[in-house]
Design a protein around this motif. Structure first.
Motif, PDB file in Angstrom:
ATOM      1  N   VAL A  99     -13.702 -12.854 -46.154  1.00 34.70           N
ATOM      2  CA  VAL A  99     -13.231 -13.583 -47.458  1.00 34.70           C
ATOM      3  C   VAL A  99     -13.493 -12.802 -48.795  1.00 34.70           C
ATOM      4  N   ASP A 100     -13.364 -13.229 -50.004  1.00 31.67           N
ATOM      5  CA  ASP A 100     -13.420 -12.397 -51.070  1.00 31.67           C
ATOM      6  C   ASP A 100     -14.682 -12.952 -51.781  1.00 31.67           C
ATOM      7  N   GLU A 101     -15.187 -11.819 -52.522  1.00 31.73           N
ATOM      8  CA  GLU A 101     -16.637 -12.196 -53.129  1.00 31.73           C
ATOM      9  C   GLU A 101     -16.416 -13.236 -53.879  1.00 31.73           C
ATOM     10  N   GLU A 102     -15.228 -13.403 -54.658  1.00 26.93           N
ATOM     11  CA  GLU A 102     -14.954 -14.692 -55.639  1.00 26.93           C
ATOM     12  C   GLU A 102     -14.930 -15.736 -54.890  1.00 26.93           C
ATOM     13  N   ASP A 103     -14.594 -15.772 -53.717  1.00 31.85           N
ATOM     14  CA  ASP A 103     -14.578 -17.035 -52.857  1.00 31.85           C
ATOM     15  C   ASP A 103     -15.979 -17.564 -52.763  1.00 31.85           C
ATOM     16  N   ILE A 104     -16.866 -16.752 -52.440  1.00 35.16           N
ATOM     17  CA  ILE A 104     -18.318 -17.073 -52.106  1.00 35.16           C
ATOM     18  C   ILE A 104     -18.762 -17.559 -53.409  1.00 35.16           C
ATOM     19  N   LEU A 152     -24.520 -18.356 -58.428  1.00 35.98           N
ATOM     20  CA  LEU A 152     -24.436 -16.915 -58.247  1.00 35.98           C
ATOM     21  C   LEU A 152     -23.596 -16.324 -59.364  1.00 35.98           C
ATOM     22  N   TYR A 153     -22.996 -17.291 -60.168  1.00 37.29           N
ATOM     23  CA  TYR A 153     -22.440 -16.507 -61.397  1.00 37.29           C
ATOM     24  C   TYR A 153     -23.697 -16.253 -62.290  1.00 37.29           C
ATOM     25  N   ALA A 154     -24.746 -16.790 -62.388  1.00 35.84           N
ATOM     26  CA  ALA A 154     -25.883 -16.686 -63.104  1.00 35.84           C
ATOM     27  C   ALA A 154     -26.982 -15.694 -62.790  1.00 35.84           C
ATOM     28  N   LYS A 155     -27.118 -15.709 -61.449  1.00 41.70           N
ATOM     29  CA  LYS A 155     -28.203 -14.855 -60.923  1.00 41.70           C
ATOM     30  C   LYS A 155     -27.561 -14.266 -59.581  1.00 41.70           C
ATOM     31  N   LYS A 186     -32.701 -12.749 -50.935  1.00 41.62           N
ATOM     32  CA  LYS A 186     -33.149 -13.053 -49.867  1.00 41.62           C
ATOM     33  C   LYS A 186     -33.686 -14.270 -49.667  1.00 41.62           C
ATOM     34  N   GLY A 187     -33.417 -15.025 -48.454  1.00 43.29           N
ATOM     35  CA  GLY A 187     -33.780 -16.451 -48.269  1.00 43.29           C
ATOM     36  C   GLY A 187     -33.088 -17.617 -48.958  1.00 43.29           C
ATOM     37  N   ASP A 188     -31.975 -17.170 -49.654  1.00 41.66           N
ATOM     38  CA  ASP A 188     -30.875 -18.086 -50.427  1.00 41.66           C
ATOM     39  C   ASP A 188     -30.129 -18.584 -49.148  1.00 41.66           C
ATOM     40  N   LYS A 189     -29.678 -20.099 -49.327  1.00 43.55           N
ATOM     41  CA  LYS A 189     -28.992 -20.895 -48.324  1.00 43.55           C
ATOM     42  C   LYS A 189     -27.772 -20.995 -49.190  1.00 43.55           C
ATOM     43  N   ILE A 190     -26.648 -20.402 -48.771  1.00 52.74           N
ATOM     44  CA  ILE A 190     -25.301 -20.384 -49.313  1.00 52.74           C
ATOM     45  C   ILE A 190     -24.339 -21.032 -48.386  1.00 52.74           C
ATOM     46  N   GLN A 191     -23.141 -21.560 -49.109  1.00 54.71           N
ATOM     47  CA  GLN A 191     -22.166 -21.847 -48.125  1.00 54.71           C
ATOM     48  C   GLN A 191     -20.899 -21.183 -48.306  1.00 54.71           C
ATOM     49  N   ILE A 192     -20.631 -20.590 -46.920  1.00 54.97           N
ATOM     50  CA  ILE A 192     -19.457 -19.663 -46.886  1.00 54.97           C
ATOM     51  C   ILE A 192     -18.166 -20.451 -46.403  1.00 54.97           C
ATOM     52  N   PRO A 193     -17.129 -20.397 -47.252  1.00 57.34           N
ATOM     53  CA  PRO A 193     -15.829 -21.114 -47.124  1.00 57.34           C
ATOM     54  C   PRO A 193     -15.174 -20.470 -45.738  1.00 57.34           C
ATOM     55  N   VAL A 194     -14.540 -21.680 -45.091  1.00 58.16           N
ATOM     56  CA  VAL A 194     -13.738 -21.220 -43.869  1.00 58.16           C
ATOM     57  C   VAL A 194     -12.456 -21.451 -44.168  1.00 58.16           C
TER      58      VAL A 194
END
Length: 645
Positions: free
Chosen positions: A107-112, A119-122, A126-134
């Motif tokens: 995917v693109d960084e912008e998608d994440i 993630l736009y602000a910080k 390590k340890g962050d739980k994020i959603q990856i689009p499918v």
């Protein structure tokens, strides 16, 4: 055996590399594929494939390797279409970045960032739980067809459109099966979808040549005097694409005399619509009146002089046409000063006329009529580059200032031969000739290899008796279409042959088991043998007798203002001489007032047409100008009608 196999592999490999270097690719045929489906896949026409794979006409076999030319058409663009189907949770590990995650999940960084707005602000930690689009990804072909619609421009013919888009005339016809023989302004055609700047431009300072079947670079060098490198410089990419039958090539102006194409010859330019110069023009007319021989002491003697002197009669008729043209030009607001000179058909008189008069400031000279007088005048006017027009001469010395207005005999012959060749209907060709024209018959035999030559019967001394018997011809005729060339200047022989041929035409009779026999008659040399009292016009009409000529009969068209005005002024209908005087004078002056000069008018007005004559001048590579157009006419219901321009 292994060595042979290795050599074969190397030959195939290097062959493929050569194909790639020459803008070709290959295709391995799959089960169920057709030439049409393969052509569509590669954005070429079926004839493109047949050109490089002639065996494909017999059918395609699976696993066969085809050579495919690279299309000039713009291939459709394939783009990815993404559809969001869900998310995958990811716990960020040490040293992971947005870049590495984007690569890992495709995917693109912008998608994440879009679905993890924090993630736009910080930065990612390590340890962050994020959603990856499918995404569900599918390939979509953008609408960019391999062909586009082209609107035919004024006076465009097939070859010009084909040349513009880099295809052959056959390919253009294949793309547009219903296009018709003659293109109409505003007509819509399907053409390759190439970029505007990739279109070829037609430049009328050059000639254009149509490549014949099986014609290679060697044959073109013999015919045109141009080698492969020279042709490629005029037609970029020619070396890579190779020669194809029907391909249009740009060649230097005047190169070659056969198979040159110029569809402007089918479209006459009306110079009246282009008049831009109303300054007075100054021309000279030189004719062999031979007035010193005319007896002016009485009307009867004067009339007798005109009747008995063919030079005087022709000059007066021609000049009457000139006067009619000057009247017509005057109504258009064009002023012409005309100096008329009697050459007396004497070379010394021609020289003295030029020496004693200011020809250097003449805009043009028409005449003299007689070839040796014209040669004298044109050679002396050559140094001042004064344009000089020969009304009737052929095979002239074409100096830079010379315009030969009468089509050459070779052009007329080619016109007839090419017309017969174009008729694809199955036909039997016969050539009937007398001894004086056996060379012409042999030349025709070269054009029609299966033709039979039938000669005039001879007496015991081996001399022509100028007749043939019915069986001489009947035994060579075949059911269906028979095309017969008659080459003679003997009126009796022409009458005999046409009478025999007309008697051998027959309709099909199933009851008597008689096949249909059609006969059409041609000649490459139309002369007085076909116009005298001995020959039957009914027979000529029955045979649809056809020939090429530099002028049509004005009876073929609606009587125009010239014909009516001439009859009103002179109480007689104009003959060929009068019409030629009118047509030529109109053309010369209208060219003068619509172009910078007469030489430039050749480019601006490739073809003009008047009452009986048309003028389409081509420049000899090192020399002057010759009329490169003629009519093909035939006898039809006792009339002579134009078959082909």
């Amino acid at each position: 055996m292994k060595k042979l196999f290795l050599v074969s592999i190397l030959v195939f490999f290097f062959g493929i590399q050569t194909l790639k270097a020459q803008n070709f690719s290959t295709h391995q045929v799959k089960e169920g594929e057709t030439v049409e489906s393969i052509a569509k896949k590669y954005y070429v026409t079926p004839s493109d494939i047949y050109t490089y794979n002639p065996d494909a006409k017999k059918g395609l076999k699976p696993n066969t390797i085809l050579i495919i030319p690279i299309s000039k058409a713009n291939a459709p663009k394939v783009v990815e279409k993404r559809e969001l189907t869900g998310f995958k949770e990811h716990k960020v590990r040490r040293k992971e970045t947005l870049y590495s995650l984007a690569k890992e999940y495709h995917v693109d960084e912008e998608d994440i960032k879009q679905y993890n707005r924090s993630l736009y602000a910080k930065p990612l930690q390590k340890g962050d739980k994020i959603q990856i689009p499918v995404y569900k990804i599918t390939e979509v072909v953008e609408e960019n067809p391999d062909f586009k619609t082209y609107i035919v421009q004024p006076k465009e013919g097939k070859w010009r459109v084909a040349y513009k888009f880099g295809i052959t005339i056959d390919q253009l016809e294949e793309l547009n099966p219903d296009m018709g023989e003659v293109l109409q302004e505003g007509q819509e055609l399907k053409v390759p979808n190439i970029e505007k700047d990739a279109e070829n431009k037609v430049d009328y300072t050059y000639s254009y040549y149509k490549v014949l079947p099986k014609e290679g670079f060697y044959r073109l060098k013999l015919k045109l005097g141009l080698d492969e490198t020279q042709l490629d410089s005029l037609n970029p990419g020619l070396k890579e694409s190779g020669l194809k039958a029907g391909m249009i090539l740009k060649v230097p102006y005047g190169k070659g005399s056969t198979d040159l194409v110029d569809e402007t010859a089918s479209y006459a330019v009306n110079l009246v619509d282009s008049i831009s110069d109303y300054n007075e023009k100054h021309i000279a007319v030189m004719l062999p009146f031979r007035l010193n021989r005319v007896e002016f002491d009485s009307v009867n003697n004067t009339k007798r002089s005109i009747k008995t002197d063919p030079y005087l009669k022709a000059s007066l008729d021609f000049y009457s046409g000139v006067l009619m043209a000057l009247d017509s030009l005057k109504t258009l607001g064009i002023s012409v000063k005309v100096d008329v000179f009697d050459t007396k058909n004497e070379l010394s008189r021609v020289s003295s006329i030029i020496v004693e008069n200011d020809f250097e400031n003449m805009d043009a000279v028409i005449g003299p009529l007689i070839s040796n007088n014209f040669e004298k005048a044109s050679s002396e006017l050559r140094r001042t580059n004064v344009p000089i027009f020969s009304p009737i001469g052929t095979n002239l010395n074409l100096y830079d200032n010379v315009f030969q207005t009468r089509p050459s005999d070779d052009l007329l012959k080619e016109k007839v031969v090419n017309y017969v060749k174009k008729d694809t209907s199955a036909a039997n060709v016969l050539i009937i000739t007398d001894s004086k024209h056996i060379n012409t018959a042999n030349e025709l035999k070269n054009d029609f290899s299966r033709a039979q030559i039938i000669q005039s019967r001879k007496n015991k001394d081996g001399e022509d008796v100028n007749y043939v018997l019915v069986d001489d011809i009947k035994d060579h005729l075949k059911p269906g279409n028979n095309k017969v060339f008659l080459e003679t200047e003997n009126a009796g022989f022409a009458s005999n042959v046409t009478s025999v041929l007309a008697s051998l035409i027959q309709k099909e009779n199933k009851e008597e088991e008689l096949p249909e026999i059609n006969i059409r008659l041609y000649t490459t040399n139309f002369n007085s043998a076909f116009t005298g009292d001995e020959i039957s016009n009914e027979h000529l009409s029955k045979l649809q007798f056809s020939y090429a000529t530099g002028s049509r009969s004005y009876s073929d068209i609606e009587p125009d203002s010239f014909v009516k005005h001439y009859a009103r002024n002179y109480n007689i209908t104009p003959n060929k001489w009068a019409v030629k005087g009118f047509d030529l004078t109109m053309d010369v002056v209208l060219r003068l007032v619509s172009s910078e000069n007469l030489y430039q008018s050749v480019i601006k007005a490739p073809m003009t047409e008047y009452v009986e004559n048309k003028f389409a001048y081509k420049k000899k590579l090192f020399g002057g100008y010759y009329n490169d157009t003629a009519y093909l006419v035939k006898y039809d219901q006792l009339n002579i009608v134009v078959v082909e321009q």
